[in-house]
Design a protein around this motif. Structure first.
Motif, short mmCIF file in Angstrom:
data_model
loop_
_atom_site.label_atom_id
_atom_site.label_comp_id
_atom_site.label_asym_id
_atom_site.label_seq_id
_atom_site.Cartn_x
_atom_site.Cartn_y
_atom_site.Cartn_z
N ARG A 5 0.85 -1.17 0.00
CA ARG A 5 0.00 0.00 0.00
C ARG A 5 0.90 1.23 0.00
O ARG A 5 1.91 1.26 0.68
CB ARG A 5 -0.89 -0.01 1.24
N ARG A 105 -1.83 2.60 -9.45
CA ARG A 105 -2.45 2.37 -8.14
C ARG A 105 -1.69 3.09 -7.03
O ARG A 105 -2.30 3.60 -6.10
CB ARG A 105 -2.55 0.88 -7.86
N ARG A 108 -2.62 6.70 -6.93
CA ARG A 108 -3.98 6.87 -6.40
C ARG A 108 -4.10 6.47 -4.93
O ARG A 108 -5.18 6.55 -4.36
CB ARG A 108 -4.97 6.07 -7.24
N ARG A 110 -3.86 3.43 -3.68
CA ARG A 110 -4.55 2.14 -3.55
C ARG A 110 -3.56 1.01 -3.36
O ARG A 110 -2.38 1.12 -3.71
CB ARG A 110 -5.39 1.86 -4.80
#
Length: 145
Positions: A5, A105, A108, A110
């Motif tokens: 993450r 990702r 963003r 995510r």
């Protein structure tokens, strides 16, 4: 499974750059490697070590021809690259797609989980084994580098 993450970074351009540092670092390392292979022809002896499996047994491993394929691809010769090692060229394409998803990702904020399920890993290993066997048989000479 491990999930990657993006770290909670401050908003704004500086925070976005900090979150993207690892994917950009990986891209830089891969680009440097491809740049070196593009500049130093693997077809010329003396620049790269020989494949130990090929050297000692005469059997092509699944990676044999991968550097020559990367060199051809870096010079825009897709057909030659596929002829050197089609599986390696497919791997380069898969890396590009996975890296793009990872980078997007991360920007963003995510999670990114690149793990494959065991069934897919077994299928991939089976594909590499079949590729290795076929390219070393007389009728599979078209797959040999």
């Amino acid at each position: 499974m491990t999930t990657y993450r993006a770290a909670a970074a401050p908003s704004g351009p500086r925070g976005t750059l900090r979150a993207a540092a690892v994917p950009l670092g990986v891209l830089g390392a891969v680009a440097a490697g491809f740049g070196y292979v593009a500049a130093v022809d693997p077809g010329q002896p003396g620049h790269y070590p020989a494949c130990p499996l090929l050297y000692y047994t005469g059997v092509y491993c699944p990676g044999c021809g991968g550097l020559r394929g990367a060199h051809a691809l870096a010079h825009g010769h897709l057909g030659t690259a596929l002829g050197c090692n089609a599986v390696a060229v497919a791997g380069y394409a898969v890396f590009a797609v996975v890296w793009t998803i990872w980078f997007t990702r991360t920007l963003r904020g995510r999670a990114f989980d690149p793990a494959l399920p065991p069934r897919a890993l077994y299928a991939l290993c089976g594909l590499l084994l079949a590729f290795t066997v076929v390219r070393n048989l007389p009728f599979g000479a078209v797959l040999a580098p």
